[in-house]
Design an enzyme around this catalytic site. Structure first.
Site, PDB file in Angstrom:
ATOM      1  N   GLY A   1      24.208  41.089  48.601  1.00  0.00           N
ATOM      2  CA  GLY A   1      24.928  42.266  49.078  1.00  0.00           C
ATOM      3  C   GLY A   1      26.207  41.872  49.787  1.00  0.00           C
TER       4      GLY A   1
ATOM      5  CB  THR B   1      22.830  40.800  43.500  1.00  0.00           C
ATOM      6  OG1 THR B   1      23.072  42.115  43.971  1.00  0.00           O
ATOM      7  CG2 THR B   1      23.854  40.400  42.493  1.00  0.00           C
TER       8      THR B   1
ATOM      9  CB  SER C   1      29.845  42.262  48.112  1.00  0.00           C
ATOM     10  OG  SER C   1      30.094  43.320  48.989  1.00  0.00           O
TER      11      SER C   1
END
Ligand code: GLY
Length: 578
Positions: free
Chosen positions: A480, A387, A459
């Site tokens: 994550g 991410t 998350s």
């Protein structure tokens, strides 16, 4: 000699001695190694090109919301690993006047999605289906998010914001060593999914060498054209226009189920942030469908009664308290949390002090609590790093924390060659089957099962922190399931362990997520005797060379108003400030 005077004199002498000894025992403040400092503007992101574009937008008079669009779109060009035009994300903001808010532009399950779409005829999960290729793709939300933010909070015309990004896509970006290593790792998968002819098919050629090397420049004129159409036609270009049609054709060609109706129906949603406290700090976090804000608030509440600063940074006792709180919060996460539009989530209870006290009742410094003995709490009436995050503070005092994702590295690995971007594999963030872990080892329950048009649990934890009613920090990270615990430790490093922003993001981290019942430590940073002591208390230790826990980017406001950027040493992250 007047002996009568000796007694009081003795008292005075003792008092002076005690005072002196107190002085020598008094803790000296740590000298802090600061990161990038600036007077009024700070942008910290995963790539220098993106941070610079954001800072330039601010220098031209734009605000943090204009800058975030520039940074986000520039990451699509220079950080395709996670730049999320084909994905989604969350943003938390605090305006200069103290107003707070958050927006959810998380991907959604397509209308044709079913709860058993990743199960074989025996009911067993086929992991590859939710992780790679067209079936893994959720309906992308990023462009809807950018336009919603622009409409409500932006100040510059969209076309002007996108101009430097389009120029970057045309001129190209230079591949760093880190990026080259990642391309190399994924080359074979890219080739098998996309064939050999796309921009990112960097497979082995006849010469047995990779097409792309560190130091090479990659241009993406196709992405430049997509962005130009979006600049001209607005949000509808992506959800109803030529781009939408191309995307749907592409998905169908590759066996996907996303339709024009899915795209047309997609809306970003403004949500009320999760507001909680830790000591004198106000923590402003992302609500569900992110688990970030709730879990972060829960963990802070569970650790608040303990004297972490006295125990010491990354000490045995601090690690125990934080690990046990994480264990309990993640057990709750897997049971209670999911898309709030599909589930009633007992948020107030979960983040309350009473509930936190109850959850920690069976904690002891003597021994680890095995995860097998920790279930979700009982609430009456209820049952990769892949991410990217960036933080911005502008010259007006506005702050944003934005985390955005394709889920896995390069998402589903599916590259829409006619549009110039990768597509997410966010469907894997659903609970594919109760009890079956996703790519981050997270286990989910009914609250996060696949349903048409539902958002999968996340998350991502973009977070803003106030101190004494004023902006203090904006922070977040990829990673994550480890996102929440990395954000937690970064805030604690400054709040309880007297670190600066740069030191706080660079400090070694550890992670626990209930199941699997292991504490993961970054390699070569925690001493053997400390790890042995934890093992003796029943903690299972995991320490592998490849483990990196997050890549935190944050901005801290110092007492005199100076901004300190913290750009994580673990990546190519860069703070640009003025
Ligand atoms: N895809 C990672 C997350 O949303 O948590």
């Amino acid at each position: 000699m007047n002996f009568k005077l000796l007694k009081p004199l003795g008292f005075i002498l003792t008092f002076i001695l005690v005072l002196n000894s107190c002085k020598t025992e008094q803790k000296q403040p740590r000298s802090i190694q600061r990161g990038k400092l600036a007077d009024s503007i700070m942008v910290v992101s995963a790539r220098e090109e993106a941070s610079r574009i954001g800072a330039e937008i601010l220098k031209q008079g734009g605000n943090a919301f204009d800058a975030l669009i520039g940074v986000d779109m520039a990451l699509n060009v220079a950080y395709p690993f996670a730049g999320s035009l084909g994905g989604g994300g969350f943003m938390v903001y605090r305006k200069a006047n103290g107003e707070i808010g958050s927006i959810d532009y998380r991907e959604k399950a397509p209308i044709a999605a079913t709860h058993d779409m990743y199960l074989d005829e025996n009911g067993d999960a086929i992991a590859s289906l939710s992780r790679e290729g067209a079936l893994a793709v959720g309906v992308p939300g990023t462009i809807a998010g950018m336009f919603a933010i622009h409409e409500k909070l932006g100040s510059m015309p969209m076309a002007e914001i996108l101009e430097p990004v389009i120029a970057l896509a045309e001129k190209g970006y230079v591949v760093t060593e880190n990026q080259w290593n990642r391309y190399r790792n994924y080359a074979a998968v890219f080739d098998s999914i996309n064939g050999m002819e796309t921009l990112y098919s960097v497979g082995f050629r006849e010469s047995d060498s990779l097409k792309v090397k560190a130091g090479d420049t990659i241009k993406n004129p196709v992405l430049a054209a997509t962005l130009r159409r979006i600049a001209q036609n607005g949000k509808s270009e992506f959800y109803e226009g030529e781009t939408a049609q191309k995307l749907v054709n592409f998905m169908q060609k590759h066996g996907g189920i996303i339709t024009l109706e899915d795209l047309k129906n997609y809306e970003a949603v403004w949500r009320r942030p999760i507001v909680s406290s830790y000591k004198n700090l106000k923590i402003i976090g992302m609500p569900p469908p992110s688990s970030g804000g709730v879990c972060l608030a829960q963990i802070f509440k569970m650790i608040e009664p303990y004297k972490l600063s006295t125990y010491g940074h990354n000490s045995l006792k601090s690690i125990q308290v934080i690990t046990e709180a994480e264990r309990r919060a993640y057990a709750d996460r897997s049971f209670f949390l999911g898309d709030p539009d599909f589930n009633d989530i007992p948020i107030e209870t979960l983040i309350s002090t009473e509930y936190a006290t109850e959850r920690m009742e069976n904690f002891s410094f003597k021994q680890a609590t095995p995860s097998s003995e920790v279930e979700h709490g009982v609430i009456p009436g209820y049952e990769s790093m892949e991410t990217t995050h960036f933080s911005i503070v502008d010259q007006y005092g506005n702050a944003v924390a934005l985390t955005t994702t394709l889920n896995g590295a390069y998402g589903s690995k599916l590259y829409a060659d006619e549009l110039g971007f990768f597509l997410n594999n966010e469907m894997d963030d659903f609970s594919v089957k109760p009890g079956v872990p996703n790519m981050f080892g997270l286990i989910g329950a009914a609250a996060n099962k696949i349903e048409p048009q539902k958002r999968m649990l996340s998350s991502m934890t973009p977070t803003i922190v106030e101190k004494d009613g004023k902006l203090w920090m904006t922070v977040g990270t990829p990673g994550g399931s480890t996102i929440i615990t990395s954000v937690l430790q970064t805030i604690l490093n400054v709040a309880d362990f007297e670190m600066g922003m740069q030191e706080a993001v660079d400090a070694p981290r550890f992670h626990h997520q209930w199941l699997p019942d292991v504490v993961t430590f970054e390699p070569n940073t925690f001493g053997k005797s400390l790890l042995d002591s934890l093992a003796a208390k029943g903690y299972q230790i995991r320490q592998e060379n490849s483990v990196i826990l997050g890549k935190v980017d944050g901005v801290l406001v110092l007492p005199d108003g100076t901004l300190e950027g913290g750009a994580d040493r673990r990546g190519d992250d860069t703070a640009v400030g003025y």
